[in-house]
Design a protein around this motif. Structure first.
Motif, PDB file in Angstrom:
ATOM      1  N   UNK A 263       0.901  -1.109   0.031  1.00  0.00           N
ATOM      2  CA  UNK A 263       0.120   0.168  -0.076  1.00  0.00           C
ATOM      3  C   UNK A 263       0.797   1.198  -0.024  1.00  0.00           C
ATOM      4  N   UNK A 264       1.019   1.826  -1.022  1.00  0.00           N
ATOM      5  CA  UNK A 264       1.805   2.867  -1.231  1.00  0.00           C
ATOM      6  C   UNK A 264       0.852   4.142  -0.906  1.00  0.00           C
ATOM      7  N   UNK A 265       1.433   4.978   0.248  1.00  0.00           N
ATOM      8  CA  UNK A 265       0.884   6.410   0.615  1.00  0.00           C
ATOM      9  C   UNK A 265       1.574   7.375  -0.179  1.00  0.00           C
ATOM     10  N   UNK A 266       0.772   7.919  -1.026  1.00  0.00           N
ATOM     11  CA  UNK A 266       1.344   9.185  -1.993  1.00  0.00           C
ATOM     12  C   UNK A 266       1.545  10.193  -1.316  1.00  0.00           C
ATOM     13  N   UNK A 267       2.230  10.200  -0.418  1.00  0.00           N
ATOM     14  CA  UNK A 267       2.241  11.450   0.553  1.00  0.00           C
ATOM     15  C   UNK A 267       3.343  12.441   0.323  1.00  0.00           C
ATOM     16  N   UNK A 268       4.162  12.086  -0.921  1.00  0.00           N
ATOM     17  CA  UNK A 268       5.170  12.978  -1.361  1.00  0.00           C
ATOM     18  C   UNK A 268       4.292  13.776  -2.510  1.00  0.00           C
ATOM     19  N   UNK A 269       3.067  13.530  -2.830  1.00  0.00           N
ATOM     20  CA  UNK A 269       2.209  14.481  -3.948  1.00  0.00           C
ATOM     21  C   UNK A 269       2.314  15.892  -3.287  1.00  0.00           C
ATOM     22  N   UNK A 270       1.881  16.655  -4.456  1.00  0.00           N
ATOM     23  CA  UNK A 270       1.994  18.261  -4.165  1.00  0.00           C
ATOM     24  C   UNK A 270       0.364  18.288  -3.308  1.00  0.00           C
ATOM     25  N   UNK A 271       0.458  19.276  -2.274  1.00  0.00           N
ATOM     26  CA  UNK A 271      -0.793  19.735  -1.708  1.00  0.00           C
ATOM     27  C   UNK A 271      -1.507  20.669  -3.004  1.00  0.00           C
ATOM     28  N   UNK A 272      -2.549  20.337  -3.292  1.00  0.00           N
ATOM     29  CA  UNK A 272      -3.012  20.883  -4.630  1.00  0.00           C
ATOM     30  C   UNK A 272      -4.342  21.939  -4.174  1.00  0.00           C
ATOM     31  N   UNK A 273      -5.012  21.668  -3.055  1.00  0.00           N
ATOM     32  CA  UNK A 273      -6.085  22.839  -2.668  1.00  0.00           C
ATOM     33  C   UNK A 273      -6.462  22.540  -1.456  1.00  0.00           C
ATOM     34  N   UNK A 274      -7.273  23.645  -0.817  1.00  0.00           N
ATOM     35  CA  UNK A 274      -7.456  23.816   0.513  1.00  0.00           C
ATOM     36  C   UNK A 274      -8.997  23.018   0.786  1.00  0.00           C
ATOM     37  N   UNK A 275      -9.216  21.931   1.338  1.00  0.00           N
ATOM     38  CA  UNK A 275     -10.565  21.532   1.377  1.00  0.00           C
ATOM     39  C   UNK A 275     -11.451  22.499   2.297  1.00  0.00           C
ATOM     40  N   UNK A 276     -12.697  22.176   2.110  1.00  0.00           N
ATOM     41  CA  UNK A 276     -13.893  22.999   2.694  1.00  0.00           C
ATOM     42  C   UNK A 276     -13.687  22.815   3.951  1.00  0.00           C
ATOM     43  N   UNK A 277     -13.802  23.752   4.773  1.00  0.00           N
ATOM     44  CA  UNK A 277     -13.883  23.733   6.334  1.00  0.00           C
ATOM     45  C   UNK A 277     -12.427  24.015   6.873  1.00  0.00           C
ATOM     46  N   UNK A 278     -11.305  24.166   6.067  1.00  0.00           N
ATOM     47  CA  UNK A 278      -9.990  24.225   6.426  1.00  0.00           C
ATOM     48  C   UNK A 278      -9.754  25.783   6.252  1.00  0.00           C
ATOM     49  N   UNK A 279      -9.141  26.559   7.325  1.00  0.00           N
ATOM     50  CA  UNK A 279      -8.475  27.722   7.213  1.00  0.00           C
ATOM     51  C   UNK A 279      -8.055  28.209   5.796  1.00  0.00           C
ATOM     52  N   UNK A 280      -8.575  28.869   5.070  1.00  0.00           N
ATOM     53  CA  UNK A 280      -7.883  29.601   3.710  1.00  0.00           C
ATOM     54  C   UNK A 280      -6.608  29.445   3.890  1.00  0.00           C
ATOM     55  N   UNK A 281      -5.880  30.202   4.955  1.00  0.00           N
ATOM     56  CA  UNK A 281      -4.574  30.567   5.075  1.00  0.00           C
ATOM     57  C   UNK A 281      -3.654  29.306   4.637  1.00  0.00           C
TER      58      UNK A 281
END
Length: 537
Positions: free
Chosen positions: A71-89
């Motif tokens: 099971x590969x955790x693709x945790x080295x992928x880029x952070x693409x967008x801020x999900x709803x409910x998370x501080x826009x900062x």
């Protein structure tokens, strides 16, 4: 070993994978693989990415063949967008590896990836999924893929030629010089970088970043970047020797990672594409297609709050990968459980078809042994009605279960009882909850006609048979008695109408609504004396 049947998709894939793995790497463990990106909540659609190879790997192990599920955790992928409910900062972190992004506010975890991995890891433990987890952050940053990266860069023209087969003429004219490796910026940690020069002889690579930083590094020593996805995936197939890995429908369109990767893996990395069925979407009743980027999606942990492990496993085992299905968080969960219990009876009686038996066996156990089960499984809809009526009171619940199904202790009804309690508490709207009246509805009682009063008297007189069967016979029998019919009379349209009217009257008097839980269960919960009081008898 699970019995194989013509329609048992797991056994058929296991046959194919064992044969193919033996041809590719004789004597070595069979390798099945999954990949998950912890970019947000890992939802029940993502779970199919794991359950499909899990079921196949588990069947292979049941046959005594060594098999590993990566099971590969693709945790080295880029952070693409801020999900709803998370501080826009958090938008300032877009472009960083997921393991370099702070966890959402209030999280006990060290970074974004670990925060979203944790509930999935726990859900997979409960589900009995045996796997070997791989962090892609660790793999890349420790240089595990260094030779593969250098090979991909040397062969960038060959890779570009494969990709160009799927480009439109307009896209082909616009494409810049292709480079399959994307550095993360040393200064800002983001991948907003452009490779400006590369020397094949020295592996010196120069890049600039949108933040204004730039540097020259030796790719042979550089561990702060990764291959682009369409190259990364086939590289791993070859590196890990994967024989089986499914993928979603979105990966199977022309020019997609699966299609392109199938050519790159052989032409560049000297490997072979895995056997890879396409799996369809998993939906939720009453919801549109799931998307982690929207933030509010049901996860495996959410499902395990309201259903037992074997039931959730069964949903994924009984459908072929290409068949879509839905998971119920609404009233449909009661029908689902009725279906599951009916299958259990068929299996116990020896009447199940081979494919049904195979799916059931995969649901209740793994190669390592049986999974936890409820010792005394009372129907889910009955448990839901009881905990709804009693508002979860343990003494009241036990009293009813003793009357209903000879339950000795509440633990005999667990964990199903707890799942039903959580479903009622979390998924039944307030206006659908059952609240038994404290006092009789005198206004309604005063308005009743002679026939309705007689029906309520017959009910009150018949409450001496205080058993589920006796109460069922009673509530259906009162309209029969009033019509001068025997207890075993066939239900005519007129009789059914009379029964519906009688049931509606009882619900209004007991809970103030036209409908409610099954009447025998409701009567058991309310108790004979209180029923007599509320119906004016």
């Amino acid at each position: 070993m699970v019995e194989s049947g013509e329609t048992d998709w797991v056994s058929r894939f296991a046959d194919e994978v064992i044969s193919e793995a033996e041809r590719r790497a004789p004597g070595k463990p069979v390798v099945c693989a999954s990949g998950l990106s912890p970019s947000g909540p890992i939802h029940l659609g993502n779970l199919r990415e794991v359950m499909t190879p899990h079921l196949v790997a588990d069947e292979i192990r049941r046959r005594g063949v060594e098999c590993v599920h990566l099971l590969s955790w693709d945790d080295y992928d880029r952070f693409r967008r801020v999900p709803a409910g998370v501080d826009p900062s958090w938008a300032e972190h877009i472009g960083k590896p997921l393991t370099s992004v702070p966890a959402p506010p209030g999280s006990p975890y060290g970074n974004w990836a670990e925060h979203f991995k944790a509930p999935m890891i726990e859900a997979l433990r409960q589900l009995g999924v045996e796997y070997h987890g791989i962090s892609q952050t660790e793999q890349y940053t420790k240089g595990a893929y260094r030779e593969q990266i250098l090979l991909a860069v040397r062969e960038r023209a060959r890779i570009d030629a494969v990709l160009s087969r799927y480009r439109t003429k307009q896209a082909a004219q616009q494409v810049e010089e292709y480079f399959p490796y994307k550095p993360y910026c040393e200064l800002c940690e983001r991948d907003l970088t452009t490779v400006t020069a590369y020397d094949d002889a020295t592996t010196e690579l120069a890049y600039t970043c949108e933040c204004g930083f730039g540097e020259t590094v030796r790719l042979a020593e550089h561990d702060r970047g990764k291959l682009v996805w369409k190259v990364d995936w086939p590289m791993r197939w070859a590196y890990e020797g994967v024989a089986f890995e499914p993928s979603g429908v979105d990966h199977h369109s022309p020019g997609s990672a699966w299609i392109v990767g199938g050519q790159i893996v052989g032409e560049v990395f000297g490997g072979r594409q895995p056997i890879g069925p396409m799996y369809a979407f998993v939906g939720i009743t009453g919801m549109a297609k799931m998307s982690s980027s929207k933030g509010d999606v049901p996860t495996p942990s959410d499902a395990l709050e309201i259903m037992e492990v074997p039931v959730l496993r069964w949903l994924y085992a009984r459908r072929k990968p290409a068949q879509s299905f839905k998971i119920a968080f609404d009233q449909e969960i009661q029908r689902l459980y009725d279906e599951w219990d009916a299958l259990g009876r068929k299996v116990a009686e020896g009447h199940a078809q081979p494919a049904e038996l195979a799916a059931y066996s995969r649901a209740v156990s793994t190669a390592a042994g049986p999974l936890p089960a409820t010792p005394h499984p009372v129907p889910y809809r009955t448990l839901a009605s009881i905990v709804d009526i009693t508002t979860g009171d343990a003494d009241q619940t036990l009293r009813i279960l003793r009357d209903l199904d000879a339950i000795g202790t509440l633990d005999e009804a667990r964990p199903r009882l707890d799942r039903a309690q959580r479903w009622v508490d979390g998924h039944v709207p307030a206006d659908q909850r059952t609240r038994v009246r404290d006092e009789p509805d005198e206004e309604l009682l005063d308005s009743l006609g002679a026939g309705e009063r007689e029906a309520l008297r017959l009910l009150a007189d018949g409450l001496d048979d205080w058993s589920p069967a006796g109460l069922t016979t009673l509530v259906y029998g009162v309209p029969k008695i009033q019509a001068g019919l025997p207890a075993d009379a066939e239900a005519t349209p007129e009789l059914k109408a009379a029964q519906r009217a009688f049931f509606a009257l009882l619900y209004k008097l007991l809970v103030g609504r036209d409908t409610g839980p099954r009447l025998p269960t409701l009567l058991l919960a309310v108790g004979a004396d209180r029923v007599r009081k509320l119906v004016g008898a």
